[in-house]
Design a protein around this motif. Structure first.
Motif, PDB file in Angstrom:
ATOM      1  N   GLY A  75     -30.438  39.475  18.189  1.00  0.00           N
ATOM      2  CA  GLY A  75     -31.645  39.258  17.998  1.00  0.00           C
ATOM      3  C   GLY A  75     -32.141  38.604  19.462  1.00  0.00           C
ATOM      4  O   GLY A  75     -31.653  37.298  20.133  1.00  0.00           O
ATOM      5  N   THR A  76     -33.609  38.037  18.964  1.00  0.00           N
ATOM      6  CA  THR A  76     -34.620  37.822  20.655  1.00  0.00           C
ATOM      7  C   THR A  76     -34.788  36.455  20.683  1.00  0.00           C
ATOM      8  O   THR A  76     -34.760  36.020  21.506  1.00  0.00           O
ATOM      9  N   ASN A  77     -34.657  36.378  18.924  1.00  0.00           N
ATOM     10  CA  ASN A  77     -34.959  34.796  19.055  1.00  0.00           C
ATOM     11  C   ASN A  77     -33.932  33.900  19.195  1.00  0.00           C
ATOM     12  O   ASN A  77     -33.903  32.420  18.442  1.00  0.00           O
ATOM     13  N   LYS A  78     -32.629  34.120  19.575  1.00  0.00           N
ATOM     14  CA  LYS A  78     -31.518  33.258  19.304  1.00  0.00           C
ATOM     15  C   LYS A  78     -31.720  32.901  21.048  1.00  0.00           C
ATOM     16  O   LYS A  78     -31.976  33.363  21.843  1.00  0.00           O
ATOM     17  N   PRO A  79     -30.424  32.101  21.063  1.00  0.00           N
ATOM     18  CA  PRO A  79     -30.476  31.323  22.572  1.00  0.00           C
ATOM     19  C   PRO A  79     -29.893  32.461  23.450  1.00  0.00           C
ATOM     20  O   PRO A  79     -28.910  32.770  22.840  1.00  0.00           O
ATOM     21  N   THR A  80     -30.179  31.970  24.482  1.00  0.00           N
ATOM     22  CA  THR A  80     -29.350  33.607  25.708  1.00  0.00           C
ATOM     23  C   THR A  80     -27.752  32.470  25.675  1.00  0.00           C
ATOM     24  O   THR A  80     -27.956  31.122  25.608  1.00  0.00           O
ATOM     25  N   THR A  81     -26.426  32.944  25.634  1.00  0.00           N
ATOM     26  CA  THR A  81     -25.582  32.963  26.081  1.00  0.00           C
ATOM     27  C   THR A  81     -25.598  33.805  27.336  1.00  0.00           C
ATOM     28  O   THR A  81     -24.231  33.060  27.095  1.00  0.00           O
ATOM     29  N   LEU A  82     -25.914  34.478  28.024  1.00  0.00           N
ATOM     30  CA  LEU A  82     -25.037  34.929  28.696  1.00  0.00           C
ATOM     31  C   LEU A  82     -26.220  35.406  29.673  1.00  0.00           C
ATOM     32  O   LEU A  82     -27.085  35.879  29.215  1.00  0.00           O
ATOM     33  N   PHE A  83     -26.592  35.685  31.334  1.00  0.00           N
ATOM     34  CA  PHE A  83     -26.987  36.051  32.029  1.00  0.00           C
ATOM     35  C   PHE A  83     -26.481  37.079  32.673  1.00  0.00           C
ATOM     36  O   PHE A  83     -25.040  36.171  33.147  1.00  0.00           O
ATOM     37  N   LEU A  84     -26.466  38.129  32.978  1.00  0.00           N
ATOM     38  CA  LEU A  84     -25.734  38.947  33.767  1.00  0.00           C
ATOM     39  C   LEU A  84     -26.747  39.664  34.871  1.00  0.00           C
ATOM     40  O   LEU A  84     -27.295  40.740  34.507  1.00  0.00           O
TER      41      LEU A  84
END
Length: 190
Positions: free
Chosen positions: A120-129
């Motif tokens: 879901g979009t409300n969760k923290p980001t775990t990875l940026f590609l």
């Protein structure tokens, strides 16, 4: 290579001899001043940037295991430490299917790419590609820089290898390409 420009190339029809590569990470030795730091363009053979004399003329038995990232001698991530490696295709599949992908437009002053958020979009980001694109093996010209990304996996089959690919909302976790393509490597640690 954010600008998409490579000024120096090494053109080869047969690939780079394995004798000029580092034993610990399989990369070109810095002492090889005529080769080090150049993009290797390859127009023939197994579509691999490395040369394997024992199989070069036989595409049916081309080195499926000679480019196995899991082998410490060939895994570029091992230069970060013994726990680092290139992700498997199965790991990229899990990342592709178990996250929400949110596009980030970097504009003229930033880096475009996807933020990956679990469930879901409300969760923290775990990875940026980053949308780093890639390079064609025969010309060295950039592919989809700023709009898409290609990330190698450790999975190989015959003369090709698998990568994660994304562009224009498409996300493919098992895209296959020849190993002479210039794609990104995203290392993981165990």
């Amino acid at each position: 290579l954010a600008t998409g420009t490579v000024n120096t190339y090494l053109d080869t029809t047969s690939g780079v001899e394995t004798s000029i590569l580092n034993d610990e990470d399989g990369q070109i030795k810095s002492s090889e001043t005529t080769l080090y730091g150049k993009f290797i363009r390859r127009n023939a053979g197994t579509n691999d940037w490395r040369k394997y004399p024992e199989t070069e003329g036989n595409l049916a038995t081309a080195p499926a295991n000679a480019w196995t990232w899991g082998n410490p001698a060939n895994d570029p991530c091992k230069s970060l430490g013994t726990t680092w490696r290139v992700p498997t295709q199965a790991e990229w599949s899990q990342i592709a299917s178990n996250n929400t992908w949110v596009w980030q437009d970097g504009g003229t002053n930033g880096t475009s790419g996807y933020l990956l958020k679990p469930f879901g979009t409300n969760k923290p980001t775990t990875l940026f590609l980053p949308a780093a694109g890639g390079r064609y093996p025969n010309s060295g010209m950039p592919i989809t820089v700023g709009n898409g990304g290609y990330y190698w996996s450790s999975a190989v089959i015959g003369t090709i290898s698998y990568s994660l690919y994304f562009a224009s909302g498409n996300i493919l976790a098992a895209n296959s390409y020849g190993r002479a393509y210039g794609f990104s490597v995203r290392c993981v640690s165990e």
